[in-house]
Structures are given as C-alpha cells and as structure tokens.
Design a protein around this motif. Structure first.
Motif, PDB file in Angstrom:
ATOM      1  N   VAL A  96       0.839  -1.194   0.000  1.00 60.82           N
ATOM      2  CA  VAL A  96       0.000   0.000   0.000  1.00 60.82           C
ATOM      3  C   VAL A  96       0.874   1.244   0.000  1.00 60.82           C
ATOM      4  O   VAL A  96       1.791   1.378   0.791  1.00 60.82           O
ATOM      5  N   CYS A  97       0.558   2.155  -0.911  1.00 65.04           N
ATOM      6  CA  CYS A  97       1.256   3.439  -0.988  1.00 65.04           C
ATOM      7  C   CYS A  97       0.214   4.530  -0.810  1.00 65.04           C
ATOM      8  O   CYS A  97      -0.629   4.728  -1.686  1.00 65.04           O
ATOM      9  N   THR A  98       0.224   5.216   0.305  1.00 65.42           N
ATOM     10  CA  THR A  98      -0.796   6.227   0.562  1.00 65.42           C
ATOM     11  C   THR A  98      -0.464   7.581  -0.038  1.00 65.42           C
ATOM     12  O   THR A  98      -1.295   8.478  -0.017  1.00 65.42           O
ATOM     13  N   PRO A 156     -24.467   5.747  10.328  1.00 66.85           N
ATOM     14  CA  PRO A 156     -23.015   5.949  10.253  1.00 66.85           C
ATOM     15  C   PRO A 156     -22.283   5.844  11.583  1.00 66.85           C
ATOM     16  O   PRO A 156     -21.121   5.418  11.618  1.00 66.85           O
ATOM     17  N   ASP A 157     -22.921   6.230  12.679  1.00 66.71           N
ATOM     18  CA  ASP A 157     -22.238   6.223  13.975  1.00 66.71           C
ATOM     19  C   ASP A 157     -21.852   4.821  14.443  1.00 66.71           C
ATOM     20  O   ASP A 157     -20.991   4.684  15.325  1.00 66.71           O
ATOM     21  N   LEU A 158     -22.462   3.799  13.881  1.00 69.39           N
ATOM     22  CA  LEU A 158     -22.159   2.426  14.295  1.00 69.39           C
ATOM     23  C   LEU A 158     -21.012   1.798  13.503  1.00 69.39           C
ATOM     24  O   LEU A 158     -20.552   0.712  13.850  1.00 69.39           O
ATOM     25  N   ILE A 159     -20.555   2.477  12.462  1.00 68.94           N
ATOM     26  CA  ILE A 159     -19.470   1.928  11.651  1.00 68.94           C
ATOM     27  C   ILE A 159     -18.156   2.017  12.422  1.00 68.94           C
ATOM     28  O   ILE A 159     -17.832   3.035  13.035  1.00 68.94           O
ATOM     29  N   GLN A 160     -17.381   0.939  12.374  1.00 74.22           N
ATOM     30  CA  GLN A 160     -16.061   0.881  13.001  1.00 74.22           C
ATOM     31  C   GLN A 160     -15.031   1.356  11.959  1.00 74.22           C
ATOM     32  O   GLN A 160     -14.476   0.556  11.202  1.00 74.22           O
ATOM     33  N   TYR A 161     -14.792   2.668  11.920  1.00 75.01           N
ATOM     34  CA  TYR A 161     -14.021   3.243  10.815  1.00 75.01           C
ATOM     35  C   TYR A 161     -12.554   2.813  10.821  1.00 75.01           C
ATOM     36  O   TYR A 161     -11.964   2.627   9.748  1.00 75.01           O
ATOM     37  N   ASN A 162     -11.961   2.652  11.978  1.00 79.80           N
ATOM     38  CA  ASN A 162     -10.581   2.174  12.007  1.00 79.80           C
ATOM     39  C   ASN A 162     -10.483   0.751  11.460  1.00 79.80           C
ATOM     40  O   ASN A 162      -9.534   0.408  10.748  1.00 79.80           O
ATOM     41  N   ARG A 163     -11.470  -0.074  11.808  1.00 75.55           N
ATOM     42  CA  ARG A 163     -11.501  -1.434  11.268  1.00 75.55           C
ATOM     43  C   ARG A 163     -11.759  -1.416   9.762  1.00 75.55           C
ATOM     44  O   ARG A 163     -11.146  -2.169   9.007  1.00 75.55           O
ATOM     45  N   LEU A 164     -12.672  -0.546   9.324  1.00 80.61           N
ATOM     46  CA  LEU A 164     -12.963  -0.443   7.891  1.00 80.61           C
ATOM     47  C   LEU A 164     -11.716  -0.014   7.128  1.00 80.61           C
ATOM     48  O   LEU A 164     -11.451  -0.528   6.024  1.00 80.61           O
ATOM     49  N   ALA A 165     -10.940   0.887   7.704  1.00 77.45           N
ATOM     50  CA  ALA A 165      -9.692   1.313   7.066  1.00 77.45           C
ATOM     51  C   ALA A 165      -8.716   0.143   6.955  1.00 77.45           C
ATOM     52  O   ALA A 165      -8.081  -0.059   5.915  1.00 77.45           O
ATOM     53  N   ALA A 166      -8.598  -0.641   8.029  1.00 74.89           N
ATOM     54  CA  ALA A 166      -7.692  -1.790   8.001  1.00 74.89           C
ATOM     55  C   ALA A 166      -8.155  -2.849   7.015  1.00 74.89           C
ATOM     56  O   ALA A 166      -7.345  -3.467   6.310  1.00 74.89           O
ATOM     57  N   GLU A 167      -9.470  -3.048   6.917  1.00 73.69           N
ATOM     58  CA  GLU A 167     -10.015  -4.014   5.964  1.00 73.69           C
ATOM     59  C   GLU A 167      -9.767  -3.561   4.529  1.00 73.69           C
ATOM     60  O   GLU A 167      -9.410  -4.371   3.662  1.00 73.69           O
ATOM     61  N   HIS A 221      -7.371  -1.626   3.525  1.00 69.90           N
ATOM     62  CA  HIS A 221      -5.936  -1.850   3.348  1.00 69.90           C
ATOM     63  C   HIS A 221      -5.683  -3.290   2.920  1.00 69.90           C
ATOM     64  O   HIS A 221      -4.990  -3.564   1.941  1.00 69.90           O
ATOM     65  N   TYR A 222      -6.277  -4.234   3.627  1.00 67.28           N
ATOM     66  CA  TYR A 222      -6.081  -5.655   3.293  1.00 67.28           C
ATOM     67  C   TYR A 222      -6.579  -5.952   1.876  1.00 67.28           C
ATOM     68  O   TYR A 222      -5.881  -6.619   1.104  1.00 67.28           O
ATOM     69  N   ILE A 223      -7.775  -5.489   1.559  1.00 68.87           N
ATOM     70  CA  ILE A 223      -8.367  -5.786   0.255  1.00 68.87           C
ATOM     71  C   ILE A 223      -7.487  -5.250  -0.867  1.00 68.87           C
ATOM     72  O   ILE A 223      -7.285  -5.894  -1.902  1.00 68.87           O
TER      73      ILE A 223
END
Length: 295
Positions: A13-15, A278-289, A291-293
């Motif tokens: 990953v290159c941000t 939207p408040d129930l979304i785990q945004y840090n987890r979504l970012a990590a997921e 990244h993986y994808i």
C-alpha cells in the motif's frame, strides 16, 4: 486457480501523502454522505440512488481512473409491480501494463443502492423511517473508492486490468450485476478472471468478524492470500467463512462462470432497518479491511 491471477491485488500500500488519519476520515465522509437522510435510503430507481451513483463517479474520476460510463452511469430498466424502474451502474478501469495480460480483468464491485424508506405508526401518528444503509452497503462503496485510489497509486505493478463497478439495484435481485455480466457497459465477461465483491464491511468486531465468502477452493484461497497474511503492515486478516455465502452481487458472476470472493463483516442486528446508521461503523476497522483488500 494460479496465484498470479490475484497478484495485482496483493500490492504494497502506498498512501502517497495521505496519513492513516486522513484515510480513515475519507471513509467516514463517504459513508456519511451515502447514508445521509438526504439520499433517503438510495432505493433502486430513486433520486437518492442517482446521487449515490454520481458521487461514486466523481470519486473514481478524482482517483485518476479512466471512466467507462458517463456521470449518469449506464442505465438499465427493471419491471417491478407493473412499474418500470430505471437504475444504473457506474464503472471505471485501471489498465494493466502488460500488453499480453491487460485484456484479462479483475472486477471489484459493490452495490450502491439500499431499501429506501418505509412508514410506521407510533401512537397513531405516521412517521417515515429511512433505511440509511451505512453498513449495507455504504461501507462497501467507501472501501471500493479508497481501494481504487490505492491501486491507482500502485498501477506500475499491475499486469492485468482492474474494473471498479458500483452496481445499481443490488437489492432488486442483483439487477445491476446481472446487467453487467450480460453485456451491459462491459461486453468482455469471458476475460474476467475473478470478481471481488465488497458488501457490508462496517462492523468487523464481536459477532461480525471480517471474513471471506468464497466460490473458490479453500486451498487456492490460502495460496492467494499468503502474501498478504505475512505482510507486517496488515493489521486485520479475514477468516474463511465456512457456511453458505449470503446473497449478493457476486452470484451473478458465479452464474456467468467467474470465480468470486466476497469480503464482508456479515449481517449485523441493524441489517435492513433504520438503525443501520453511520455512527455504528467501526471506521478504524474499515480502514484496516480496505488496506487488506487493496493489498
């Protein structure tokens, strides 16, 4: 399935100047807009779905991809309850560098629509409830947008081409995906080597772990994901879901003979209700997921 067929998704990953905080904030903004009450639940054929399609078009174009559709998308019609519904798909391509392989494709898709609104009665007073669909499937569309940007920044490593698609009318028996596989805006389905489906990625904790739902043999998945699993930058790793695959757009590709992987955190208790916000979304987890994808 040969490991090399998926290698274009296994990239470092290159941000490119985007901090982890900014990356997470981008996902939050995408989910926030797509699941806002202004879009009224993005029901297939509605103004809200049209706005979601335009938003996806703008973000993919800003990411530097070549657009395969106009901003209005590639439209198709659905006959439902003696009524005609017009929906659309939005598609973009990131072309591979290898002249011998660039006409082989990986499709990465997520449906952009949801359920719209419904009426309830409380103490005799009628209220309109909006099925905002933050997890289902604003989260998948958000991941699609950011994964497209990551892969574009790593385009020099990609031999095959990647097509990114926002499917309309996913809640209407996957009509957008079926339209795509039947030769809608893209007529070369025979050269699609794999379809990656992103559907409900916003939870990722507790009862909703990050998983791969697959129509590919477990041994082949293990070999394809070994590189990512061993990469030190990866902070989440999906498990292989052992049960049946839940209904989603990948089914249209499976029926067309295309191998599929669906990344998801599964159905939450708020699934298909007005509580999917939207408040129930785990945004840090979504970012990590995401990244993986993209890896």
């Amino acid at each position: 399935m040969k490991k090399q067929l998926i290698i274009l998704l296994l990239l470092a990953v290159c941000t490119a100047g985007t901090s982890a905080q900014d990356f997470t904030e981008n996902l939050r903004k995408h989910v926030g807009y797509l699941s806002s009450t202004a879009l009224q639940g993005r029901k297939a054929g509605s103004e809200g779905e049209r706005k979601a399609a335009e938003y996806l078009y703008d973000k993919l174009e800003q990411a530097g991809l070549e657009m395969l559709t106009g901003r209005e998308g590639d439209s198709f019609l659905i006959i439902q309850d003696n009524d005609t519904i017009r929906s659309c798909n939005v598609a973009a391509i990131l072309e591979g560098y290898d002249k011998d392989l660039r006409e082989e494709y990986i499709v990465v898709g997520a449906h952009i629509d949801h359920l719209g609104t419904y009426e309830v009665s409380v103490d005799g007073v009628r209220h309109t409830e909006v099925c905002r669909g933050a997890d289902a499937n604003a989260s998948g569309v958000a991941a699609l947008i950011e994964a497209a940007g990551i892969l574009n920044r790593n385009a020099m490593f990609m031999r095959r081409s990647v097509i990114f698609v926002g499917f309309g009318a996913g809640e209407e028996q996957f009509a957008g995906a079926r339209y795509f596989t039947s030769g809608g805006e893209f007529s070369d389905i025979a050269n699609v080597r794999m379809m990656i489906n992103l559907d409900m990625l916003g939870r990722g904790t507790g009862q909703n772990p990050f998983e791969i739902y697959s129509q590919i043999a477990p041994g082949d998945i293990a070999s394809m994901t070994a590189y990512v699993t061993d990469n030190e930058s990866v902070t989440v790793r999906p498990s292989l879901h052992s049960g049946e695959t839940f209904p989603s757009d990948h089914l249209a590709f499976g029926m067309a003979g295309v191998p599929t992987l669906t990344f998801s955190t599964g159905r939450s208790k708020e699934f298909r209700t007005s509580r999917d916000v939207p408040d129930l979304i785990q945004y840090n987890r979504l970012a990590a997921e995401t990244h993986y994808i993209a890896m």
